[in-house]
Design an enzyme around this catalytic site. Structure first.
Site, mmCIF file in Angstrom:
data_model
loop_
_atom_site.group_PDB
_atom_site.id
_atom_site.type_symbol
_atom_site.label_atom_id
_atom_site.label_comp_id
_atom_site.label_asym_id
_atom_site.label_seq_id
_atom_site.Cartn_x
_atom_site.Cartn_y
_atom_site.Cartn_z
ATOM 1 N N ASN A 107 16.440 43.430 53.113
ATOM 2 C CA ASN A 107 15.159 42.765 53.351
ATOM 3 C C ASN A 107 14.607 43.160 54.708
ATOM 4 O O ASN A 107 15.349 43.402 55.659
ATOM 5 C CB ASN A 107 15.307 41.237 53.226
ATOM 6 C CG ASN A 107 15.599 40.550 54.546
ATOM 7 O OD1 ASN A 107 14.697 40.267 55.331
ATOM 8 N ND2 ASN A 107 16.887 40.296 54.825
ATOM 9 N N PHE A 111 10.217 37.381 59.206
ATOM 10 C CA PHE A 111 9.924 35.978 59.544
ATOM 11 C C PHE A 111 8.606 35.498 58.930
ATOM 12 O O PHE A 111 7.782 34.878 59.593
ATOM 13 C CB PHE A 111 9.844 35.772 61.070
ATOM 14 C CG PHE A 111 11.163 35.723 61.779
ATOM 15 C CD1 PHE A 111 12.363 35.719 61.090
ATOM 16 C CD2 PHE A 111 11.210 35.651 63.170
ATOM 17 C CE1 PHE A 111 13.585 35.663 61.767
ATOM 18 C CE2 PHE A 111 12.418 35.596 63.853
ATOM 19 C CZ PHE A 111 13.604 35.609 63.157
ATOM 20 N N SER A 170 17.750 38.673 63.864
ATOM 21 C CA SER A 170 17.055 39.305 62.751
ATOM 22 C C SER A 170 16.684 40.726 63.154
ATOM 23 O O SER A 170 16.128 40.942 64.228
ATOM 24 C CB SER A 170 15.787 38.539 62.402
ATOM 25 O OG SER A 170 14.990 39.356 61.553
ATOM 26 N N ASN A 172 14.389 42.416 61.814
ATOM 27 C CA ASN A 172 13.038 42.710 61.325
ATOM 28 C C ASN A 172 11.904 42.271 62.241
ATOM 29 O O ASN A 172 10.742 42.362 61.870
ATOM 30 C CB ASN A 172 12.871 42.091 59.932
ATOM 31 C CG ASN A 172 13.902 42.642 58.960
ATOM 32 O OD1 ASN A 172 14.092 43.855 58.904
ATOM 33 N ND2 ASN A 172 14.581 41.772 58.238
ATOM 34 N N THR A 173 12.243 41.744 63.418
ATOM 35 C CA THR A 173 11.234 41.449 64.433
ATOM 36 C C THR A 173 11.581 42.341 65.624
ATOM 37 O O THR A 173 12.612 42.132 66.264
ATOM 38 C CB THR A 173 11.259 39.959 64.816
ATOM 39 O OG1 THR A 173 10.899 39.192 63.659
ATOM 40 C CG2 THR A 173 10.276 39.642 65.942
ATOM 41 N N LYS A 210 23.004 32.223 66.172
ATOM 42 C CA LYS A 210 23.274 33.186 65.089
ATOM 43 C C LYS A 210 23.202 34.610 65.604
ATOM 44 O O LYS A 210 22.174 35.035 66.138
ATOM 45 C CB LYS A 210 22.278 32.987 63.950
ATOM 46 C CG LYS A 210 22.580 33.874 62.752
ATOM 47 C CD LYS A 210 21.874 33.393 61.530
ATOM 48 C CE LYS A 210 22.171 34.293 60.341
ATOM 49 N NZ LYS A 210 21.462 33.836 59.147
ATOM 50 N N ASN A 239 24.289 37.667 60.918
ATOM 51 C CA ASN A 239 23.044 38.010 60.227
ATOM 52 C C ASN A 239 23.260 39.298 59.399
ATOM 53 O O ASN A 239 24.389 39.759 59.261
ATOM 54 C CB ASN A 239 21.935 38.198 61.277
ATOM 55 C CG ASN A 239 20.588 37.739 60.759
ATOM 56 O OD1 ASN A 239 20.199 38.118 59.656
ATOM 57 N ND2 ASN A 239 19.886 36.921 61.517
HETATM 58 C C1 LIG Z 1 15.804 37.788 51.954
HETATM 59 C C2 LIG Z 1 16.573 37.337 53.158
HETATM 60 C C3 LIG Z 1 15.908 36.666 54.148
HETATM 61 C C4 LIG Z 1 16.607 36.218 55.277
HETATM 62 N N1 LIG Z 1 15.940 35.518 56.247
HETATM 63 C C5 LIG Z 1 16.634 35.039 57.298
HETATM 64 C C6 LIG Z 1 15.975 34.257 58.284
HETATM 65 O O1 LIG Z 1 14.784 33.966 58.192
HETATM 66 N N2 LIG Z 1 16.717 33.821 59.338
HETATM 67 C C7 LIG Z 1 18.050 34.100 59.469
HETATM 68 O O2 LIG Z 1 18.671 33.650 60.434
HETATM 69 N N3 LIG Z 1 18.696 34.817 58.536
HETATM 70 C C8 LIG Z 1 18.028 35.292 57.466
HETATM 71 N N4 LIG Z 1 18.693 36.015 56.513
HETATM 72 C C9 LIG Z 1 20.129 36.341 56.697
HETATM 73 C C10 LIG Z 1 21.047 35.389 55.937
HETATM 74 O O3 LIG Z 1 20.927 34.079 56.435
HETATM 75 C C11 LIG Z 1 22.521 35.849 56.071
HETATM 76 O O4 LIG Z 1 22.893 35.807 57.435
HETATM 77 C C12 LIG Z 1 22.740 37.255 55.535
HETATM 78 O O5 LIG Z 1 21.986 37.486 54.383
HETATM 79 C C13 LIG Z 1 24.213 37.518 55.216
HETATM 80 O O6 LIG Z 1 24.688 36.640 54.217
HETATM 81 P P1 LIG Z 1 24.788 37.055 52.659
HETATM 82 O O7 LIG Z 1 25.518 38.377 52.603
HETATM 83 O O8 LIG Z 1 25.534 35.940 52.015
HETATM 84 O O9 LIG Z 1 23.396 37.169 52.162
HETATM 85 C C14 LIG Z 1 18.007 36.478 55.383
HETATM 86 C C15 LIG Z 1 18.668 37.152 54.355
HETATM 87 C C16 LIG Z 1 17.977 37.580 53.235
HETATM 88 C C17 LIG Z 1 18.727 38.311 52.149
#
Ligand SMILES: Cc1cc2nc3c(=O)[nH]c(=O)nc-3n(C[C@H](O)[C@H](O)[C@H](O)COP(=O)(O)O)c2cc1C
Length: 347
Positions: A107, A111, A170, A172-173, A210, A239
């Site tokens: 992704n 934000f 993140s 992405n910022t 985080k 993350n």
């Molecule tokens: C589509 C998407 C959007 C995410 N948005 C955020 C976010 O806004 N803030 C954040 O701290 N982590 C965000 N994450 C990261 C997740 O909270 C997590 O740390 C990461 O996906 C690893 O866990 P997983 O392998 O179980 O998905 C996002 C992950 C995905 C897939």
């Protein structure tokens, strides 16, 4: 079972649209009482009582629309956000990709969220309901003072949150992860702590930080030191990653943060690194590639007091929290532990 039937149709739809449908379904589902599990799954971390250690990670419910529905699915806690002071639309679409062959997600959402004001109204309306709801806070992309954004968010969200999660990881910022550097991080946390104190006095919610999985050993030591020094509630490790382990899906070349199965070993290693760096003095939340009770148990045994997931729900469906909790009950018994808390950091 039902999800196995629904999934092929859902996977034919664009990933972001499918996510929107999932949110809508949860929003309109009849309210459910959280399922009960063995007493040993309940755990106390950073002064908070969690019904079980399996949480929904940030990013699924960015605007705090469905925390109670997530708790009703069996999650022991729901982390909403990331929320920024002002609404923002995020990066151009498409920006969310399923890597089905890899059981992964990439992704680059950036934000996207409806901003603090809308979230405050929503979260105020649920105050008083049971269950742990963490609020994950971020900074606006175009902000001229990102530290001030985090302080604003801490001030607005502290009265509504079981815990505040400060997201500086993140990918992405642009520039956001630089806040993980030692001097920037100290200044940021001091501002957030002060803002929380201004509205909540000494009784404010704990602050969780985080972090990214793409950190050097020196960064890990510095972050661990600062977290202990500033008495944070927990570190959330981690993350999404900007690294690219071998992948086979056609979307493998997309830019953004990678999550799901290919992140699992890296996130597990980073958790071990933080356990070592903190010497057990700081609770850790393990996240990244957790899809089964065995994955969650391995993370707990490696030092996680709590775990979270997101990507695995895309592949396994809404029953995943319940399935993992049931599995944890079995694994706890198999390995001779009466509580999950006893098992933390035992390998
Ligand atoms: C589509 C998407 C959007 C995410 N948005 C955020 C976010 O806004 N803030 C954040 O701290 N982590 C965000 N994450 C990261 C997740 O909270 C997590 O740390 C990461 O996906 C690893 O866990 P997983 O392998 O179980 O998905 C996002 C992950 C995905 C897939």
């Amino acid at each position: 079972m039902i999800y196995t039937l629904v999934r092929p149709a859902l996977f034919r739809i664009d990933a972001e649209k499918a996510h929107g449908l999932a949110l809508k379904a949860l929003k309109h589902a009849p309210a459910r009482k959280a399922p009960g599990f063995a007493a040993g799954l309940a755990t106390r971390v950073a002064g908070i009582e969690f019904a079980n250690p399996v949480g929904m990670a940030a990013g699924f419910d960015k605007d705090g629309e469905v925390p109670d529905a997530l708790l009703g699915l069996g999650f022991g806690f729901a982390e909403v956000g990331s929320i920024t002071p002002l609404p923002q639309s995020g990066n151009p679409k498409p920006r969310l990709f399923r890597l089905v062959e890899d059981r992964a997600v990439i992704n680059r959402m950036g934000f996207n969220n409806g901003g603090a004001q809308a979230a405050v109204e929503r979260l105020e309306a649920r105050l008083g309901r049971p269950g742990v709801v963490g609020i994950n806070i971020g900074a606006n992309k175009d902000s001229v003072d990102r530290v001030a954004d985090y302080a604003t968010m801490a001030r607005l969200m502290a009265p509504l949150a079981s815990y505040l999660a400060v997201n500086i990881s993140s990918p992405n910022t642009p520039g956001l992860r630089a806040l993980q550097d030692e001097s920037a991080l100290t200044g940021l946390l001091d501002s957030v702590i002060e803002a929380r104190g201004a509205v909540c006095g000494a009784d404010g919610p704990p602050i969780f930080l985080k972090v990214a999985p793409d950190l050097e050993p020196a960064d890990i030591d510095a972050i661990a030191r600062i977290a202990i020094d500033r008495k944070l509630g927990a570190l959330i490790v981690s993350n999404t990653t900007i690294s690219r382990p071998p992948l086979s899906s056609p979307h493998a070349g997309e830019s953004g943060g990678l999550s799901g199965a290919p992140l699992r070993d890296l996130a597990q290693q980073r958790l071990r690194d933080f356990r070592k760096a903190t010497g057990g003095a700081m609770p850790l939340v393990g996240v990244g590639g957790i899809a089964t009770a065995e994955d969650a148990w391995a993370r707990i045994r490696a030092g996680a007091s709590l775990v979270q997931l997101y990507s695995a729900m895309v592949y396994e469906g809404p029953g995943i929290a319940k399935a993992i909790c049931k599995g944890l009950e079995r694994l706890m018994k198999r390995d001779g532990f009466a509580t999950v808390a006893e098992a933390v950091g035992t390998t």
